[in-house]
Design a protein around this motif. Structure first.
Motif, PDB file in Angstrom:
ATOM      1  N   UNK A 177      -0.166   5.416   3.092  1.00 30.87           N
ATOM      2  CA  UNK A 177      -0.764   4.236   2.469  1.00 30.87           C
ATOM      3  C   UNK A 177      -0.986   3.128   3.481  1.00 30.87           C
ATOM      4  N   UNK A 178       0.059   2.805   4.242  1.00 27.06           N
ATOM      5  CA  UNK A 178      -0.036   1.713   5.217  1.00 27.06           C
ATOM      6  C   UNK A 178      -1.089   2.032   6.278  1.00 27.06           C
ATOM      7  N   UNK A 179      -1.089   3.284   6.761  1.00 25.81           N
ATOM      8  CA  UNK A 179      -2.019   3.641   7.833  1.00 25.81           C
ATOM      9  C   UNK A 179      -3.465   3.640   7.327  1.00 25.81           C
ATOM     10  N   UNK A 180      -3.682   4.125   6.068  1.00 24.96           N
ATOM     11  CA  UNK A 180      -5.044   4.134   5.515  1.00 24.96           C
ATOM     12  C   UNK A 180      -5.609   2.719   5.450  1.00 24.96           C
ATOM     13  N   UNK A 181      -4.795   1.799   4.877  1.00 24.15           N
ATOM     14  CA  UNK A 181      -5.266   0.413   4.764  1.00 24.15           C
ATOM     15  C   UNK A 181      -5.541  -0.167   6.154  1.00 24.15           C
ATOM     16  N   UNK A 182      -4.649   0.073   7.107  1.00 23.21           N
ATOM     17  CA  UNK A 182      -4.824  -0.478   8.455  1.00 23.21           C
ATOM     18  C   UNK A 182      -6.106   0.068   9.098  1.00 23.21           C
ATOM     19  N   UNK A 183      -6.371   1.361   8.919  1.00 25.45           N
ATOM     20  CA  UNK A 183      -7.573   1.961   9.524  1.00 25.45           C
ATOM     21  C   UNK A 183      -8.847   1.375   8.923  1.00 25.45           C
ATOM     22  N   UNK A 184      -8.869   1.268   7.580  1.00 26.13           N
ATOM     23  CA  UNK A 184     -10.074   0.741   6.921  1.00 26.13           C
ATOM     24  C   UNK A 184     -10.303  -0.711   7.332  1.00 26.13           C
ATOM     25  N   UNK A 185      -9.212  -1.491   7.346  1.00 27.81           N
ATOM     26  CA  UNK A 185      -9.339  -2.915   7.679  1.00 27.81           C
ATOM     27  C   UNK A 185      -9.779  -3.093   9.134  1.00 27.81           C
ATOM     28  N   UNK A 186      -9.051  -2.472  10.049  1.00 29.77           N
ATOM     29  CA  UNK A 186      -9.377  -2.614  11.472  1.00 29.77           C
ATOM     30  C   UNK A 186     -10.805  -2.164  11.741  1.00 29.77           C
TER      31      UNK A 186
ATOM     32  N   UNK B  21       0.836  -1.204   0.000  1.00 34.02           N
ATOM     33  CA  UNK B  21       0.000   0.000   0.000  1.00 34.02           C
ATOM     34  C   UNK B  21       0.872   1.255   0.000  1.00 34.02           C
ATOM     35  N   UNK B  22       1.931   1.231   0.805  1.00 36.53           N
ATOM     36  CA  UNK B  22       2.841   2.383   0.854  1.00 36.53           C
ATOM     37  C   UNK B  22       3.452   2.626  -0.524  1.00 36.53           C
TER      38      UNK B  22
END
Lengths: 493, 136
Positions: free
Chosen positions: A155-164, A140-141
């Motif tokens: 990128x990494x934080x966006x994916x983690x937030x949406x997933x979590x 993602x990054x």
């Protein structure tokens, strides 16, 4: 223009994922909904959902990158990933569905009647899951940095937030719908550009020298029998040991539908890999200048603007970035669901509230690791996780289903030996590098001997131990009998 | 073995007039037993069922191994052909050597054929087993 379109595509995927997740939340009411979607998911939906979470950044971006870097050897990865499902179909799918367990640790606990074996399995499930999520966040990054010049952590934080957030909100039931949508998006995001590329390339006079673009020594003729066999065995058996793969079969109504679901998965992921492999072949023709480590994984994102200039190229780039995001979201959310199930059942009381907290924890840990480390080759990173799963969990799962003399001590010893040897070998391989010749190859592709060692250890310790659980016949009978003959109501589990 | 075809045998009255029908298909082995009863649970299995399950498990195992071995043989065959025949490197379709095309696309149709074949064979096997256990 292209950056704005790409960001628009990213926002659209996140919004649609959230809407489907919220819609799923409205119909996720019970604990069973959260963990196994109340075991009511039909084969077509389940196959799309399984494919949606199985096809990760590794094959979406990484496969074409590796074909560009190292030639046709890269094709063994998708072949191994797809053939792994054949193994799942023949040895695991129906028995695991019939086991009635929620998670792999549940299955091991029920089969071996040992809390220690259960705890060890949970620890391995967590390690495998976290190791698998990290490359998704790296991907993602990488993707967002390339298409929109966004800092890597976003990128990494966006994916983690949406997933979590989406897993904590809707559990398995909502994720099933999300995954099915993400699969079709991923498939379209590679198949449509692949068709455009082939049409574009077939319309121009070839200026390439095939002997340079597809040199025989980087093709099938340059095959290393040991490395290929070891890698394939690791990938095949690794699929059996992946926590997010197995948990999906618990959502099928019956063992037989679990089998047809698996056939559907093989068809769907084969179609996806054919599209992805086409992008790899096109990359060798159209983007040889990107064949450097770290850059090669971005080739699928850069091909549209090179081959199809103008607004159509921009639209194709936006489609590919949407698909890439779907790959990161799909795999990560599937993994977080299965990890959260395991953690909430083991550390808490398996309630919906504990599932939600577990989802947050299981997302934050890999995010921290991803932010602290640099991305490696995506497809090889994912392949390494497969080999670790194949060495640690797969032998015990297979023996648990097919060998009545397996004991808890045998399983524990096998898991420790397999995980320990595989981890030590991969660490040694990183330290030594690829310059040591045959030992380097043996350490870099340890699957064939670490899986054998784990299996042998389990068998020898079990035979020496001899304390087969009293419930063995009962459990095996349940695993291998068709639902009707047990008098079980199929959807009741 | 006793088979109760009513909610709780003859004790419950249907419609308040007649006891529900109960059909006994064989001697109740559990009541006739003299030695202590073994540990039972929701999924307790009888000796005959264990025997049936073992034979089904063996049949499943044999089918899976036969399918896996034959698939492995097909995999090795295709690999040997694509890597051992220089002719396939020289032969091109759309500028791509045929050996590369086989590597990229050739294995997936095999997997689909084996997957469908195995699943159909398995269904047949389980149908036969079910008919043996629950003859209509």
């Amino acid at each position: 223009m292209s950056a704005a379109l790409s960001i628009g595509a990213i926002v659209a995927v996140v919004v649609i994922t959230a809407i489907i997740g919220i819609w799923g939340l409205r119909i996720s009411r019970t604990t069973s909904d959260f963990f196994v979607a109340s075991r009511t998911v039909r084969p077509v939906w389940n196959a799309s959902a399984i494919s949606g979470e199985y096809l990760s950044a590794g094959t979406f971006l990484g496969l074409s990158g590796l074909v560009l870097l190292s030639g046709s050897d890269a094709f063994w990865f998708p072949i191994g990933y797809a053939a792994g499902y054949l193994l799942v179909l023949m040895l695991v799918a129906a028995p695991l569905r019939r086991s009635g367990a929620y998670t792999i640790p549940d299955f091991i606990h029920a089969r071996l009647d040992s809390l220690i074996a259960r705890r060890l399995t949970s620890a391995l499930v967590l390690i495998i899951g976290w190791l698998y999520i990290v490359p998704q966040l790296h991907g993602a990054s990488l993707a967002l940095t390339v298409v929109a010049d966004i800092p890597p952590w976003v990128g990494a934080t966006t994916v983690a937030l949406v997933v979590g957030g989406s897993v904590a909100a809707g559990g398995m039931r909502s994720i099933t719908f999300v995954q099915a949508f993400l699969f079709w998006l991923k498939f379209a995001a590679l198949a449509v550009p692949a068709i455009f590329f082939v049409i574009t390339l077939s319309g121009v006079e070839p200026e390439i020298d095939p002997a340079l673009v597809f040199p025989p020594d980087l093709g099938p003729a340059g095959l290393d029998p040991y490395a290929t066999t070891s890698l394939l065995i690791g990938l095949l058996l690794g699929t059996v040991g992946l926590p997010h793969v197995l948990v999906r079969f618990y959502t099928s109504p019956t063992g037989s539908s679990a089998r047809w679901t698996t056939v559907g998965v093989i068809v769907l992921i084969s179609a996806f890999y054919i599209a992805s492999s086409t992008i790899g072949l096109v990359a060798r023709i159209a983007a040889p200048d990107l064949a450097t480590p770290g850059v090669a994984d971005t080739v699928a994102l850069q091909l549209p603007s090179r081959l199809v200039p103008g607004p159509v190229g921009d639209l194709l780039t936006a489609l590919v970035i949407a698909g890439a995001l779907a790959a990161f979201l799909g795999t990560s959310s599937g993994l977080v669901v299965s990890l959260s199930s395991a953690v909430s059942q083991d550390l808490f009381h398996g309630t919906v509230s504990s599932f939600r907290w577990a989802a947050v924890i299981c997302t934050l840990v890999p995010l921290a690791v991803a932010l602290a480390t640099a991305p490696q080759g995506l497809v090889t990173s994912v392949g390494t996780v497969f080999v670790f799963a194949a060495s640690s969990l797969s032998p015990v799962i297979l023996l648990g289903i097919w060998w009545r003399r397996l004991t808890a001590r045998g399983a524990i010893a096998g898991m420790i030996v397999g995980a320990g040897l595989c981890a030590a070998s991969l660490i040694a391989s990183t330290v030594i590098g690829s310059s040591a010749g045959v030992p380097s190859t043996i350490l870099a592709q340890p699957g064939i001997w670490t899986i054998s060692a784990a299996t042998l250890t389990s068998v020898i310790v079990s035979l020496a131990d001899g304390r087969t659980p009293v419930s063995t016949d009962r459990i095996l009978s349940r695993l291998h009998s068709p639902e009707r003959s047990r008098g079980e109501i199929p959807a009741g589990g | 073995m006793t088979e109760h075809l009513g909610p709780s045998g003859g004790e419950r009255r249907r419609g308040g007039t007649r006891p529900a029908r109960e059909r006994v298909t064989s001697v109740d082995a559990a009541n006739a037993r003299t030695e202590p009863a073994p540990r039972t649970s929701r999924w307790a299995v009888g000796e005959a069922e264990t025997l049936f399950t073992r034979s089904l498990m063996l049949a499943h195992g044999r089918l899976a191994i036969a399918c896996l071995l034959s698939f492995g043989a097909a995999l090795v065959l295709v690999t040997v052909v694509m890597s051992g025949m220089p002719l396939l490197d020289a032969l091109e379709v759309g500028g791509v050597p045929v050996s590369w095309l086989i590597h990229a696309y050739g294995f997936y149709p095999l997997m689909i054929v084996w997957a469908i074949g195995y699943t159909l064979a398995c269904q047949r096997l389980e149908r036969r087993f079910s008919q043996l256990v629950e003859p209509e």
